[in-house]
Design an enzyme around this catalytic site. Structure first.
Site, PDB file in Angstrom:
ATOM      1  N   LYS A 171     -35.470   2.606  19.124  1.00 41.95           N
ATOM      2  CA  LYS A 171     -36.922   2.798  19.286  1.00 41.95           C
ATOM      3  C   LYS A 171     -37.492   3.712  18.198  1.00 41.95           C
ATOM      4  CE  LYS A 171     -36.591   4.387  23.486  1.00 41.95           C
ATOM      5  NZ  LYS A 171     -35.127   4.254  23.615  1.00 41.95           N
ATOM      6  N   ASP A 211     -43.805   8.319  20.180  1.00 37.63           N
ATOM      7  CA  ASP A 211     -42.406   8.219  20.599  1.00 37.63           C
ATOM      8  C   ASP A 211     -42.268   8.901  21.964  1.00 37.63           C
ATOM      9  OD1 ASP A 211     -39.735   7.619  20.557  1.00 37.63           O
ATOM     10  OD2 ASP A 211     -39.226   8.870  18.824  1.00 37.63           O
ATOM     11  N   GLU A 212     -41.215   8.565  22.700  1.00 39.18           N
ATOM     12  CA  GLU A 212     -40.959   9.175  24.018  1.00 39.18           C
ATOM     13  C   GLU A 212     -42.196   9.064  24.911  1.00 39.18           C
ATOM     14  OE1 GLU A 212     -37.961  10.183  24.578  1.00 39.18           O
ATOM     15  OE2 GLU A 212     -37.095  10.873  22.671  1.00 39.18           O
TER      16      GLU A 212
HETATM   17  P1  ATP Z   1     -33.352   7.302  22.388  1.00 41.30           P
HETATM   18  O1  ATP Z   1     -33.808   6.518  23.571  1.00 41.30           O
HETATM   19  O2  ATP Z   1     -32.135   8.108  22.703  1.00 41.30           O
HETATM   20  O3  ATP Z   1     -34.454   8.074  21.748  1.00 41.30           O
HETATM   21  P2  ATP Z   1     -33.698   5.269  20.392  1.00 41.30           P
HETATM   22  O4  ATP Z   1     -33.962   4.015  21.111  1.00 41.30           O
HETATM   23  O5  ATP Z   1     -34.855   5.982  19.821  1.00 41.30           O
HETATM   24  O6  ATP Z   1     -32.840   6.231  21.314  1.00 41.30           O
HETATM   25  P3  ATP Z   1     -32.617   5.441  17.751  1.00 41.30           P
HETATM   26  O7  ATP Z   1     -32.346   6.881  17.738  1.00 41.30           O
HETATM   27  O8  ATP Z   1     -33.771   4.919  17.009  1.00 41.30           O
HETATM   28  O9  ATP Z   1     -32.652   4.934  19.260  1.00 41.30           O
HETATM   29  O10 ATP Z   1     -31.338   4.649  17.265  1.00 41.30           O
HETATM   30  C1  ATP Z   1     -30.034   4.956  17.746  1.00 41.30           C
HETATM   31  C2  ATP Z   1     -29.027   4.833  16.635  1.00 41.30           C
HETATM   32  O11 ATP Z   1     -28.825   3.465  16.304  1.00 41.30           O
HETATM   33  C3  ATP Z   1     -29.488   5.512  15.363  1.00 41.30           C
HETATM   34  O12 ATP Z   1     -28.388   6.091  14.725  1.00 41.30           O
HETATM   35  C4  ATP Z   1     -30.041   4.346  14.560  1.00 41.30           C
HETATM   36  O13 ATP Z   1     -30.008   4.611  13.173  1.00 41.30           O
HETATM   37  C5  ATP Z   1     -29.107   3.236  14.937  1.00 41.30           C
HETATM   38  N1  ATP Z   1     -29.721   1.879  14.814  1.00 41.30           N
HETATM   39  C6  ATP Z   1     -30.816   1.443  15.449  1.00 41.30           C
HETATM   40  N2  ATP Z   1     -31.086   0.168  15.123  1.00 41.30           N
HETATM   41  C7  ATP Z   1     -30.139  -0.220  14.231  1.00 41.30           C
HETATM   42  C8  ATP Z   1     -29.861  -1.425  13.508  1.00 41.30           C
HETATM   43  N3  ATP Z   1     -30.618  -2.508  13.634  1.00 41.30           N
HETATM   44  N4  ATP Z   1     -28.787  -1.426  12.706  1.00 41.30           N
HETATM   45  C9  ATP Z   1     -28.000  -0.337  12.578  1.00 41.30           C
HETATM   46  N5  ATP Z   1     -28.200   0.821  13.217  1.00 41.30           N
HETATM   47  C10 ATP Z   1     -29.260   0.892  14.049  1.00 41.30           C
HETATM   48 MG    MG Z   2     -35.614   7.891  20.164  1.00 39.44          MG
END
Ligand code: ATP
Ligand code: MG
Length: 729
Positions: free
Chosen positions: A38, A223-224
């Site tokens: 996200k 975000d969040e």
């Molecule tokens: P949270 O809910 O904990 O905030 P999030 O949904 O925001 O998590 P991110 O922090 O954006 O998730 O991504 C989690 C990890 O996965 C990060 O290290 C990010 O770089 C990696 N990631 C996300 N999408 C991809 C992708 N398509 N290819 C490779 N790595 C990815």
């Molecule tokens: Mg996040």
């Protein structure tokens, strides 16, 4: 659209993520689980808007939850674009509201140099309001009133908006709220909740301003989103206006600020508020191993109140989760430290490691062991540098120099260090201030002019005022660090704390000195606020970013934080400590129906921070808040499928403290300064006979751990214990 190579923005995204990043303008909601990308999508979206849609940095506003997250977001975007995005508004709701109020202080009806109250300042101010109403503080505890006020503000309510329903308690609270509000306005003080409410009202009540910002910010990104409260949501709605270009990402399973008024329903209502919302779901998790993800999925299934989703990964199962039940909190800390040392030994870094806890107070035991083992660490949240007593004293003097009407600062240092201004004199000053509706500083001046104070009190008060005015004059034109140095010396604070010869006193002196260091590198003045002084920028920063600048971020150190502050972050190695019924889930949440679900979401947040390895631990006996607790495992442990968890039993028998694990013992042996060896029989005049089972510390701090036959285990300081050495064992 000019041709350009945007592949670097889209390359590392999956189909759904790409769809979100390149979506046409209009409301968009990403509702997806932890680690599904996200935040990554949000930063890529900003890069896309700027580079492909040619949106100016001025036209973008992005909100996240912590200053740390905001800093990371900015860095990631700049990395993607290969250029600075200076004027882009990226920050927390509080930070952005603050920025807005600094620019529009006139419209907001605030003094230009308004000060931000942190929660301790706020408590004092509320207390003053309660006293000014002649109310009994034991019946109307300031903390409760403060909580009441903040809740109302978070719901956008001023005293005049609240219905009292003829309830006398409510009526009294409203009176306190009113008195507090007047006092704040007078002192030019703004608490955290006020930042948001005031910004919202200012925007709402100034049509021109509103139009300006609505057309300026073509794109809002959040975000969040699951943790926005009513007022934050109202602020977003107002800014989004009719265009509705709002890009929100969130996860209902990670809503952990319900206790602070966050409304997860905002996610549900989003589609009603913004017509034609495009909803995108992400289900692939890129962060954690299969075991960690399955544990998180299984746990959160126990919540009934959720939108529901499932995450998958193809990273592979990875290591099992490890659960360790320690004898006590020291044992728990030592277990963790050994694992960290192992990790580092195997080529890992300390900063890849996070130790998470439910309550801030838990950090003390962990910190103690970390210090002992010489492992560098950093505490996020908790007692931060700018929250320490001596620092707040120094800041209060600086604030008074900037604005003598600042009542909170006045109260804090008028008699610190002591200069003979007693409670009686103070209450006289307060009374005059309340009656004449002026600040305390002003009241002092009036009383002195009218010869209203006798002998020593008069000298003391006028001495204090002179001191502040002299310091103001002397520091004019000085650089910030020189100014701070001048103030801590001439205020008498430095000498005052130097008199305290304990370790604590020494630390306080060091902290004060460190504050000068903080002034060497003053915060950048925002370009759009030419009138702000460096001092004011510094003071605002200190209040806003307390802690986020503490310590040495660039150093390789273990990260300690509450699970709340771990939101959004990720670490290869994660320890969740205190997995005890009554601590996590907390006692209060167990007693109040419906509250356990929020605790479970918090546990879900904790678990999903881990990339490769997760440790869960508990202490069977924990000393916390000065009390002993005997614990059973958290029910969350039993909610994780047993096949994912490997339990490690303590390797030593109970009569021996865990300090005696082999690695540690050999380290300790080298500097055993007690003159006793393990196994030695000794006699103590009060506790009787026993056997030495451990030792630690140096010089006058050298201690032995003795297992006494009658009274059990005790740590004794060698210098005082007067132990009689019995026959060699
Ligand atoms: P949270 O809910 O904990 O905030 P999030 O949904 O925001 O998590 P991110 O922090 O954006 O998730 O991504 C989690 C990890 O996965 C990060 O290290 C990010 O770089 C990696 N990631 C996300 N999408 C991809 C992708 N398509 N290819 C490779 N790595 C990815
Ligand atoms: Mg996040």
């Amino acid at each position: 659209m000019p041709f350009m190579d945007v592949s670097h923005i889209l390359d590392s995204l999956n189909t759904e993520q790409r769809e979100a990043v390149t979506a046409p303008p209009g409301p968009l909601l990403i509702q997806a689980g932890a680690g599904s990308g996200k935040t990554r999508v949000l930063t890529h979206r900003i890069a896309w808007l700027h580079q492909v849609e040619q949106v100016s940095p001025f036209g973008i506003l992005a909100v996240t939850f912590t200053n740390k997250a905001a800093g990371e977001m900015r860095a990631r975007i700049e990395e993607l674009l290969g250029t600075s995005v200076g004027p882009m508004w990226i920050g927390t709701f509080h930070g952005l509201s603050h920025r807005f109020l600094r620019m529009h202080w006139k419209e907001a009806k605030l003094p230009q140099t308004f000060q931000i109250l942190d929660s301790e300042d706020q408590r004092r101010m509320v207390q003053r309001a309660i006293r000014s109403l002649d109310l009994d503080e034991s019946r109307w505890p300031p903390r409760n009133a403060m909580w009441y006020i903040n809740n109302k503000k978070d719901d956008g309510l001023r005293p005049e908006h609240i219905r009292d329903d003829d309830d006398p308690t409510e009526q009294q609270m409203i009176r306190i709220y009113k008195a507090y509000e007047t006092a704040c306005q007078l002192a030019g003080a703004v608490d955290f909740a006020e930042l948001l409410l005031r910004a919202l009202e200012t925007l709402r009540d100034n049509e021109e301003l509103l139009k300006h910002y609505q057309s300026r910010f073509q794109h809002l990104l959040v975000d969040e989103f699951q943790d926005t409260n009513s007022i934050q949501y109202a602020w977003l709605q107002l800014l989004a206006g009719d265009s509705g270009n709002i890009f929100a990402v969130g996860d209902d399973d990670q809503s952990i600020y319900g206790w602070r008024g966050a409304k997860v329903e905002n996610i549900l209502n989003f589609q009603d508020h913004f017509a034609n919302t495009k909803v995108i779901r992400l289900e692939r998790n890129y962060r954690s191993t299969g075991n960690i993800l399955n544990a998180a999925n299984a746990l959160i299934e126990f919540n009934e109140d959720r939108l529901g989703k499932n995450l998958w990964t193809d990273i592979g199962d990875g290591d099992p989760i490890t659960f360790y039940s320690a004898h006590n909190e020291g044992d728990e800390a030592r277990f963790i430290i050994e694992r960290i040392l192992e990790h580092v030994h195997n080529g890992g870094t300390r900063s890849e490691t996070a130790i998470l806890y439910r309550s801030n107070a838990q950090s003390r035991a962990l910190e103690e062991e970390l210090v002992r083992s010489g492992i560098k660490y950093r505490v996020y949240g908790g007692l931060r540098f700018f929250e320490r007593m001596e620092i707040k004293d120094a800041l209060a003097y600086l604030r008074l120099i900037s604005l003598s009407d600042d009542d909170v600062s006045f109260e804090r240092v008028v008699n610190q260090p002591t200069r003979g201004i007693g409670e009686k004199t103070l209450s006289q000053i307060r009374t005059v201030a309340t009656e004449a509706n002026v600040s305390l500083w002003h009241a002092c001046a009036e009383i002195l002019t009218a010869n209203g104070l006798k002998g020593r009190a008069a000298t003391a008060v006028s001495g204090f005022m002179k001191l502040v005015m002299q310091m103001r004059k002397a520091t004019e034109g000085m650089s910030l660090d020189k100014m701070i140095e001048h103030v801590i010396q001439h205020s008498g604070l430095l000498d005052h704390y130097k008199k305290d010869r304990t370790d604590k006193g020494e630390q306080r002196v060091e902290n004060l000195q460190e504050l000068i260091g903080a002034g060497i590198d003053p915060p950048d003045l925002p370009e759009d606020m030419p009138d702000m002084t460096v001092l004011d920028a510094f003071l605002s920063n200190a209040a806003l970013e307390a802690g986020e600048q503490q310590g040495d971020e660039w150093e390789d150190c273990v990260q300690l934080m509450t699970m709340h502050s771990a939101k959004g972050l990720e670490f290869p190695l994660v320890f969740i400590t205190g997995m005890e019924q009554g601590l996590f889930p907390s006692k209060r949440s167990i007693e109040e129906s419906g509250k356990v679900e929020e605790e479970r979401r918090l546990c879900y947040v904790g678990i999903t921070r881990a990339e490769k390895k997760l440790y869960l631990s508990m202490a069977e006996h924990r000393r916390l808040y000065g009390r002993d607790h005997f614990n059973t495992p958290s029910k969350f442990i039993s909610e994780i499928p047993a096949e994912l968890v490997q339990e490690v039993r303590p390797r030593m028998h109970v009569s021996r403290p865990m300090a005696s694990t082999p690695a540690r013992r050999s380290a300790l042996r080298e500097d055993n300064q007690t003159g006793l060896t393990v196994g030695q029989r000794v006699r103590h005049s009060k506790f009787g006979e026993g056997v030495v089972t451990d030792y630690e510390g140096q010089g006058s701090h050298a201690r032995v751990y003795v297992n006494f036959e009658e009274v059990g285990n005790k740590w004794l300081v060698m210098a005082y214990a007067n132990l009689e050495v019995l026959n060699v064992a």
